[in-house]
Design an enzyme around this catalytic site. Structure first.
Site, PDB file in Angstrom:
ATOM      1  CE  LYS A  46      11.526  19.461 -11.442  1.00  0.00           C
ATOM      2  NZ  LYS A  46      10.356  19.531 -12.329  1.00  0.00           N
ATOM      3  CB  SER A  66      12.785  22.583 -16.054  1.00  0.00           C
ATOM      4  OG  SER A  66      11.946  23.694 -16.221  1.00  0.00           O
ATOM      5  CG  HIS A 124      -1.754  -1.202   1.401  1.00  0.00           C
ATOM      6  ND1 HIS A 124      -3.072  -1.275   1.030  1.00  0.00           N
ATOM      7  CD2 HIS A 124      -1.448  -2.433   1.907  1.00  0.00           C
ATOM      8  CE1 HIS A 124      -3.545  -2.479   1.334  1.00  0.00           C
ATOM      9  NE2 HIS A 124      -2.585  -3.202   1.857  1.00  0.00           N
ATOM     10  CD  GLU A 152       8.504  12.233 -15.613  1.00  0.00           C
ATOM     11  OE1 GLU A 152       7.517  12.927 -15.379  1.00  0.00           O
ATOM     12  OE2 GLU A 152       9.628  12.722 -15.905  1.00  0.00           O
TER      13      GLU A 152
END
Lengths: 457, 457, 457, 457
Positions: free
Chosen positions: D283, D277, D156, D290
């Site tokens: 970043k 970025s 979980h 992803e």
């Protein structure tokens, strides 16, 4: 039992085929709509003189009494009678004799089932819109309540820029608002009377469809009988809207799960909405959020089911279309349950403000503010961006935070940086300055809250 | 080549990672929208004094010249520069130096790509609406032209009741009309300006989003910056609408395939839209229709792709979302090609009127008319239905058609049947009598054609 | 009622959350497997001395008595107890006191539910394999029975070449054989013991997993505890196999629907497996076939559901995975029902041999035979193909069949054509000559039937 | 240009239809397999005397020369020639005249395209299996290298029990092993020769399919000609296997994304596999992970596409099936790219051992060990579980860790607890004791590593 359609049949239906083709086990859920539709139909038949007034009245009384029986749990549904339509009609004939046998005049199961499903989905869609509104209101209260909580905004799940928790919450209200609008648009196409299309080509009897539509509160009337009995667009559109909605909820659920990890510790979920482990005594699991995320699969699957069913079907009605009901029913149940449980759970969440704010201060999340600071000083943004990148790299190497740099250190990177830089690089300052429309500044968020109060009323 | 975002990076990008993450190979298709958006953004930046007017002008001239270069096929797209945004910006900087470096002020790729995709989908959606309209007009002409052709209407692919070919064709116009309406509804949600949301939280610079929106013809402005860069609803909604549209086309395709079989022989497809076999010299295959039916799988797959991508994504932008483009582009191409080829092919189809009419006369397709005939004579419909069923069974056993029965034979089944029955059981008579709203009677079909002419203008 | 996991919890579970998270309403179907697994677990615990023998014996007796209670319909399932595991354990504790409280030693619900689902799917997969075999046998009998029936083979739904009905039927046996093989392959991966993985990391207690595996008839043991509780591959693979299987059935269903149209009239479906219309007394609808085709959507949707659920889930168990059951259960039910009803219906179908044979003789379906005839006479196939194409065009224009051409007419197209051409262009002759392996010649089909008898035993 | 199949056609193909139906733009990728198949076919034709040896030799030389031309980028693909088969055949005829016109003897595009796709997928499947093996080896090295790293195992997404990083990594090797096995099973069904089925019914010419199969390295031969040209199971099975594989990768990707957040900080991704970025200079984004997660949507969509395409298609070949190629090609590309980039990136990841270990020590992750400790002392597990739950609750309230409790505090909860408890509740101790088969104990993990080295060789 003799099938109502069995005039031309010599052989009997196989028991296996009967069990395979029955729909009463799931379409009995439509009983209320089936009766509502039949009452309107009977009124119209009587008014037009297609059946005697007396018979119309008998039918209506009979149907109302059947409705009461079902409501009271006394009605016996029979698999042999296939579906809800024939179950109710058979009961009506039993009650009213010849009168009941007249109800199916100028009607076919093809337009009848389309009617029932539309009535059902009209109710459910309205119910879902109302639950969405309710969830929006819940979130809006939270946004008002937590208006001073600062948190890191993420891109790529990397801390990117500080934002207000309220601002983040409003993002979900926007998504839900689009969901509402989509369901409202769908409603325009759901709320159309198909009855009177009969099997597929209309009828030779002098029916008055406008009157039936009025009785049933429909805003439009289907204009082509073949289309009307072939069409399940309204159900697919509903399922697509539901898929987008639950996708939104899955995103929220994902973040609740992330935020309640030890690692994030942004929130604590209420005991009442979590469960424990059968083996690990210390666990407190975000089950509700996980299940919402999981149920996304179910709704996507339902959408795909109906799209698959309708692919390549020749006009007009085909029995394949009986398979429309299970995915529709499962979707309405799922979506309503998710909206309901979320609206209950969200207000009970405890936000760990310090943790959230602390996270927002770190990870150089105001670097963009430095770049924009430099841009305001006429340094081309691309250069400003690169300068700032180098400052960040310097910080990482030297284990410093941006606000921990001395002005001399700053100036090594750009002489354009002055002492006022320190009033730009704290999370709170950064947020305050993001006053562009739709931005995260408290002033802007307040405006949005005010606007949304009007919108979601 | 140095990456524009590489300020903080020490290591170089792996070639494999570069090839894996690039999007220029497919997003270059957005160049026109990227430039259109950048020009508007530059105008706004100049007008607001965020960058000097002179630089704004230089940027605009530069972008226009790049547009010409791309149009002329002279622009070199570089994989190293990842995507269309950086390819164009790099070219601009090359052309205009420091001015070009200012374009990205108060903007992020996150809101920029959302802008480009919205501009693209706005155009494509309008284009698709126009192609739908065109196809509707084509079908409407056919409906007018073939207004006297009678065919069997089917349910369960069994001949059910006679209908007009025109009536059948109008059913598809209705479906397409709903498609149009759905795309128009989607357009309301596509046509929203996301630019100015920047990375995710807005900007500290004094931008004027309303002005940019006006320049770009947007009807609305996104009201939450986190939502604006996280949102792909508009693309999913578009894909769902496209899925329903191509489902409709797949049904039409299925029927064209059926009707051009030897067994049906209702139509002959034009040579120009069929192909032959590499081994069987006699074949003439309905390839166009088959491919439309097959391409349904592609569009359904695209819808599922984007739904899957967005499931459970935390806010705001995640790189997964780059995968939105291929399914969207593939869908616009597919849907437009299908609409175009159908509009070309349909008018060339030859209808075999005799065959169609002949089929409508058989298979007891006017049995319902007998049942309604009896219902008008006050026989409860269920009994009328059963009586007719027995007549049909008698016909089958005795190999007769309904109109081949003598009046005595009829009367054996019901004394209510009189000689006027013969004026009810020919396909043409049946059709003429179906005057209920949306029914197949020529009078009603004429009304519908008139109405639709207004609707699809 | 106190939750068994509630040691650390201060608050109570919300009723709404309880209803939202419960699974007993659907997982009670696993009771038999849950008990079977628990008995084996208890035997192992006792044998290993982890719990006293006496307790182990009590547990086993208790579980057997619970099983009898459930079988007799006397067991009360409670939503408060969430799932089948806790319902049974609670009943056991009630019956056996402290002994029952020892059952869950060295076990977690995570490995327990994985066990139950594997036991369930092992049974169901075997059951499905057996139903496939049964359907294959049914079709094989039909192929033997109808060994002389000639029909047109189709490509693009255009008559292409004559084939034996038997040959066509064997194609489905091949498909089903692949389905069997796929399910058998899946079984290798289903039939693996996960129990003993506990929550996710194994246990400190001296369990003997090999013994449990032996008791439960597992062929393998999971080798990584985190994987074992995270894994639902076996269920997805099952669903994918089921999707391919029902796709095959949907193709057969499509052809039954086509063939029972008036236009094809190749078959008559038995009354026992068709239904009539509520409005059109003459109708006889292929409902069973339509529903099989429609249920394809359901199974595809179920596959997509579980794929969606598992996407991007971090290890190990997540509550999302509770949503695996409904799509799995629905798929086993659906697939078994389709296989069963088909095996009942198919042998009752009446084939209209004259109609089928007649269709095969027409539409120039032996044109390829002429081309191959010419190729044998050393005319390059492409030329042979073109010559034949011209012959067909001539026939169409002059409304002749191939066998209706005079030898002079033939010779106008190619001097290589001799009188022996007439023994090539009848459907029966064409079929007889297709003796290539896997071809439609009766001799080859006979061989295949013989082979398949061995294969599907 | 005259179409090779145009003998019977009077009209020309519409340009729009041509563009709509062409497949050369994507099936040219099959050229190598088309030529390989044609060479084998020509050898067989020559050997069987179906065409003269001389012609066979000419064809083979011609095809080899065409292959060289394509490889060198000199071949001109023509849309007018529709597909790869006709493009190559036309070039062959140009080169070799009458000989080339004989190649298509005893063959149809229907069996030819099935052959090409099978050859392609055989190669790709083997390639993917090899890439999986490579990734397994990479992960296995990592497991060996990081054999002493302790981390929290999650359920979980809550910390549950401590595990070894190696143990976690091995879980992925298990998943990948199942993927390999599934692809190997699929290969059995891919590696079947369809050629010789011709259009659908075989041929009258004396072909030798076994010889062709031998030349092409096929392990089996399709046994029913209708099935062989109708069958795309092998492609769907491949897509389903790919969907499960990428689902696994999406789970790994999800964890890489989570672990590289500031909040987890378990890993640092290499600069070479991350990007920055365009607006936020600080970043460092896990783009590769992803995108892998995002590409899951693409592969799921491809699977659904082909399932949808095949639903309800009558036998045998239908043009819809041309749409099989794009999803198959896209899937092979996607899956191979993901496997490749992961195998490159994973070894470059830096694990933050302190952080991981630290996290494992917290959150009461050894609570289960206390419960099992008590169970060993004959306290029924359910009571042991409850006692431990209360200990945890006490710790939470008093802000203590388990190991921070005094023995007196422990004893307040159960007198069965002794001082040896302290050697059970450190993460390292807990792990060491989990020696059950498949458990996380270093001894067991070492065994597994040894076993896996054999397995994945």
């Amino acid at each position: 039992m003799k099938k109502p359609w069995a005039g031309r049949f010599a052989g009997k239906t196989s028991k296996i085929a009967e069990a395979f083709t029955e729909s009463i086990s799931f379409d009995k859920r439509l009983w209320r709509y089936d009766i509502e539709g039949s009452i309107a139909h009977a009124m119209m038949l009587g008014r037009q003189g297609i059946i005697p007034h007396k018979d119309s009245a008998k039918i209506i009384t009979g149907l109302k009494s059947i409705a009461k029986g079902i409501e009271a749990g006394k009605f016996k549904f029979s698999e042999e009678l296939e579906d809800i339509h024939m179950n109710i009609e058979a009961a009506l004939v039993k009650k009213t004799g010849a009168a009941g046998k007249k109800l199916h005049t100028a009607r076919s199961r093809n337009d009848q089932v389309a009617l029932d499903l539309r009535l059902y989905l009209r109710d459910e869609t309205k119910g879902i819109i109302s639950l969405i509104k309710n969830l929006q209101k819940t979130i809006l209260s939270m946004a008002e309540k937590h208006s001073s909580v600062i948190m890191p905004g993420y891109t790529h799940l990397q801390r990117a820029q500080p934002v207000l928790l309220s601002h983040y919450l409003l993002a979900y209200i926007e998504m839900l608002q689009r969901d509402r609008n989509r369901f409202e648009d769908a409603l325009k196409r759901i709320n159309i009377l198909p009855l009177g299309s009969c099997a597929l080509s209309g009828t030779t009897l002098p029916i008055d469809r406008a009157y039936t539509a009025k009785l049933l509160g429909f805003e439009g009337i289907s204009e082509n009988s073949m289309d009307a009995v072939s069409d399940r667009d309204f159900a697919i559109e509903f399922l697509a809207d539901a898929a987008i909605l639950i996708m939104h909820l899955s995103r929220l659920a994902e973040e609740l799960i992330l935020w309640s990890t030890e690692e994030f510790s942004f929130i604590e979920l209420p005991d009442a909405f979590t469960t424990g482990s059968s083996i690990m005594p210390q666990k407190k699991n975000p089950d509700v959020a996980e299940l919402i995320r999981g149920k996304t699969g179910r709704v996507y699957g339902n959408l795909l089911s109906l799209l698959t069913i309708m692919k390549g079907l020749p006009l007009s009605y085909n029995r394949d279309m009986q398979e429309d009901k299970v995915p529709v029913f499962d979707t309405t149940d799922t979506v309503k349950a998710c909206l309901t449980v979320l609206a209950q759970m969200l207000p009970e969440i405890k936000f760990n403000k310090e943790k959230m704010h602390g996270a927002a201060e770190k990870a150089y999340s105001t670097a963009t503010d430095i770049a924009e600071y430099l841009a305001k000083k006429r340094i081309p943004f691309r250069e400003a961006h690169e300068v700032t990148g180098k400052i960040v790299l310097y910080c990482i190497k030297n284990k410093k935070e941006l606000k921990g740099l001395s002005i001399d250190e700053f100036k090594k990177f750009s002489s354009a940086i002055d002492k006022d830089i320190y009033s730009r690089i704290r999370a709170g300052d950064s947020i305050k300055a993001k006053t562009s429309r739709g931005g995260t500044a408290p002033s802007e968020v307040k405006k949005q809250i005010k606007r949304l109060k009007q919108v979601i009323k």
